[in-house]
Design an enzyme around this catalytic site. Structure first.
Site, PDB file in Angstrom:
ATOM      1  N   GLU A 180      33.249  32.866  38.517  1.00 35.83           N
ATOM      2  CA  GLU A 180      33.458  34.258  37.590  1.00 35.83           C
ATOM      3  C   GLU A 180      32.834  35.202  38.273  1.00 35.83           C
ATOM      4  OE1 GLU A 180      35.872  33.855  35.903  1.00 35.83           O
ATOM      5  OE2 GLU A 180      35.974  31.731  35.677  1.00 35.83           O
ATOM      6  N   HIS A 193      34.754  37.004  40.663  1.00 37.71           N
ATOM      7  CA  HIS A 193      35.745  37.800  40.195  1.00 37.71           C
ATOM      8  C   HIS A 193      35.242  39.043  39.871  1.00 37.71           C
ATOM      9  CE1 HIS A 193      39.207  35.258  39.992  1.00 37.71           C
ATOM     10  NE2 HIS A 193      38.669  34.355  39.375  1.00 37.71           N
TER      11      HIS A 193
END
Ligand code: ZN
Length: 683
Positions: A474, A477
């Protein structure tokens, strides 16, 4: 409420950098969205009065209006995901048709389309910067995909469908959240819970207490459900919890029929197919690929099939080993609810390593700080926590990213599972980077949300190694969203990145978790502070590819199911289960129980934008592994390679074609060899 009153009192309005989370109430939501939509519509009408269109007099102001809308709605969408309640849900849902109506209105606006075309054809186009040109090219493509060329009656139907689809997607998610919140298993006899660690028992006891019950409560949230699957010796308990999980939102198993997603799924597929046909595509799969790297459904199926062929034999071997091990454990008929349990046992016996035990070396804070340190060094940035920013829950932390003492971005970190928070882990945009016409720069802000086990009274939050890689994922990202240098919001950060390249930075960053030089940076025993002992480190790395071919097959199963379903859909109510059964016939190593309704909670494709796009994970994993292979060649801390990755992937994002950027970074087109090698799949 009058427009002006809405404007002065509403915490969602005003384009402030940090949303006023503590002040946002459900009653603000619709007022704010209605107000912005009406202002945006008026603005658009006056912009279209020009005769000569330019970036400055059309695209820039439109971009700013889009950002204003997103700035108001993003915190609402986020709160709906992490602090869900009936009132907010209602307000959020009431906005969805309005937003999709507005999006369709823009997408189908012929005058606006012509204005964009005029800019594209004019001599000024060549003088615009790359990001501006890409914004216009993407917009022209999206006008066509929104049906701008259609006759009026078809336009209207197309718009109706878009609105319907957005509500159906929301309902699909709600049903899953609701059944997940409602169902739980209450156990009072501790002897039924053999195999579960003290940590998990404590969490289950706490969960029982929260419900004013004695003993232990196990729900379908990951921190409780997954350990049962992996460690509970009690086979009946595993079966019961497996069944409750895989029948979510299906009307089968222990769940109320009113949460059944079956009809919603069929409606979604029908409507997508109808939209595809209105646009003169054969299937929704073709619509989906029109804006992605992959050229056609056939190419995607070939790509997945190639990985399947290369992994199948090894997966069979892995499963054979598991079956033999099961026999030693006196389980002759291995069932779906035994696989995780037996695999974990086999892994422990083979590598002398247990996921549960390893957690002790991965306290969340240590992992996070180590990850920050790594990224700071690779990309020459500094990450530190900031205080006094409004948050939505006491557990949330806010961080700032700086480079050369200049602030680049902020992010919110919301780590722990709790009721009314959507499961899984994800990164979402709070603010996108844009330079406004008055030269004011809006910095990007990201939300990073996870569902890790919260701290207990006598221990910090401890992560499984899987959760460690999730966090890196994550954050990968997040880095692409936050380190962007692009000033056109439509292609800054992760905006505008071709969907099948979106998982490149995330899966790329995961690779670092598996480096023996990185592990000391992210691990320290929570009691002693000592690093992971060499023996355990060696075992962890050795165990990395344990059953990796089986895992590959599972992902290929989801991806093939998704692509075939959206490519072959013929309005047949049986098609969802039939397609899944056909794909499983090839990919599955063990028969799936008849009542398994995996598809009913497959949010990715029914509510998450991955329709005919789930293959993107594997597609981008090829890119990610191949990109990481350059670090392997040059040294994993190599600053020069880090700089290249920063420049061509993280900073540039969607402002250029993903394949072009990859080639610039790597010096050649992507090759799948590195992914297979990293997965330990025999050539
Ligand atoms: Zn991802």
């Amino acid at each position: 409420m009058s427009k002006d009153k809405a404007k002065t009192d509403n915490p969602l309005l005003g384009n402030m950098l940090f949303p006023k989370f503590r002040q946002i109430k459900p009653e603000h939501v619709e007022d704010a969205i209605d107000y912005i939509l009406s202002v945006n519509r008026t603005n658009l009408a006056s912009l279209l009065k020009s005769r000569e269109f330019s970036w400055d007099n059309l695209v820039q102001p439109l971009e700013e209006d889009a950002v204003t809308l997103e700035n108001a709605f993003s915190p609402v969408r986020h709160l709906n995901s992490v602090m869900n309640n009936d009132k907010l849900r209602k307000a959020y849902n009431n906005c969805l048709p309005k937003l999709s109506e507005y999006a369709a209105e823009l997408g189908q606006n012929t005058a606006l389309f012509k204005a964009f075309l005029q800019i594209k054809k004019s001599s000024q186009f060549g003088r615009l910067n790359q990001a501006q040109r890409k914004t216009i090219e993407n917009a022209l493509r999206d006008f066509k995909l929104s049906g701008v060329d259609l006759p009026a009656s078809k336009k209207k139907r197309f718009k109706e469908i878009s609105t319907k689809l957005s509500s159906l997607g929301a309902k699909f998610s709600e049903n899953i959240l609701d059944v997940t919140n409602i169902w739980f298993k209450h156990v009072t006899d501790k002897s039924q819970l053999k195999g579960l660690s003290e940590n998990v028992l404590q969490l289950a006891a706490q969960t029982a207490k929260d419900k004013k019950l004695t003993g232990y409560v196990f729900n379908l949230e990951f921190p409780l459900w997954h350990p049962v699957m992996q460690y509970a010796e009690n086979r009946e308990l595993r079966r019961e919890m497996y069944k409750a999980y895989v029948t979510r939102a299906s009307g089968l198993g222990p769940h109320d029929k009113k949460y059944d997603n079956s009809k919603i799924m069929l409606d979604i597929l029908k409507l997508k197919q109808e939209q595809a046909e209105i646009l003169a595509f054969k299937s929704y799969a073709e619509v989906s690929l029109a804006s992605k790297m992959a050229e056609s459904p056939a190419k995607v199926i070939d790509f997945l099939t190639e990985l399947f062929v290369k992994s199948k034999a090894q997966a069979k071997d892995e499963f054979r080993e598991l079956k033999e091990f099961a026999r030693q454990q006196r389980i002759d008929d291995i069932k779906a609810w035994d696989v995780a349990f037996l695999s974990e046992k086999l892994k422990t016996s083979k590598f002398n390593i247990s996921s549960q035990e390893l957690r002790d070396w991965f306290p969340a804070d240590k992992v996070i700080n180590g990850m920050f340190e790594l990224c700071a060094s690779l990309f020459s940035i500094k990450i530190d926590q900031v205080q006094d920013i409004e948050i939505w829950h006491k557990d949330v932390k806010v961080f700032r990213i700086q480079k050369d003492k200049k602030t680049l971005a902020y992010f919110y970190l919301d780590l722990y599972a709790r009721a009314n928070k959507r499961g899984g882990a994800w990164m979402d945009e709070c603010r996108s980077r844009i330079c406004f016409a008055d030269d004011k720069l809006q910095l990007p802000i990201a939300y990073l949300s996870c569902n890790f086990s919260p701290p207990l009274t006598d221990q910090p939050s401890l992560l499984t190694f899987e959760e460690v890689t999730t966090l890196f994922h994550e954050f990968g990202h997040g880095l692409q969203h936050m380190l962007t240098t692009i000033e056109a919001a439509a292609v800054s950060g992760i905006n505008g990145v071709q969907w099948d390249a979106v998982e490149l930075p995330s899966q790329f960053l995961e690779n670092f978790c598996w480096q023996s030089d990185i592990i000391p940076l992210i691990s320290a025993h929570f009691k002693t502070g000592k690093p992971l002992p060499d023996k355990k480190l060696a075992a962890l790395l050795k165990a990395k590819n344990f059953q990796s071919a089986m895992a590959m097959l599972r992902q290929l199963e989801f991806a093939l199911f998704d692509m075939r379903l959206h490519n072959e859909f013929k309005n047949d109510p049986e098609q969802i289960e039939n397609t899944l059964a056909q794909v499983r016939g090839k990919t599955s190593l063990l028969p799936t129980p008849k009542w398994n309704r995996f598809a009913n909670s497959f949010s990715h494709i029914f509510a998450g934008g991955y329709a005919a796009g789930y293959y993107s994970y594997k597609w981008a994993e090829v890119l990610a592994a191949d990109a990481f292979a350059l670090f392997e060649e040059k040294g994993i801390f190599d600053k020069k390679t880090g700089k290249r990755f920063l420049t061509y992937i993280l900073e540039t994002g969607g402002s250029q074609d993903a394949l072009d950027l990859f080639v610039k970074f790597r010096g050649r087109k992507p090759q799948p060899g590195a992914l297979l090698r990293h997965s330990g799949i025999r050539p």
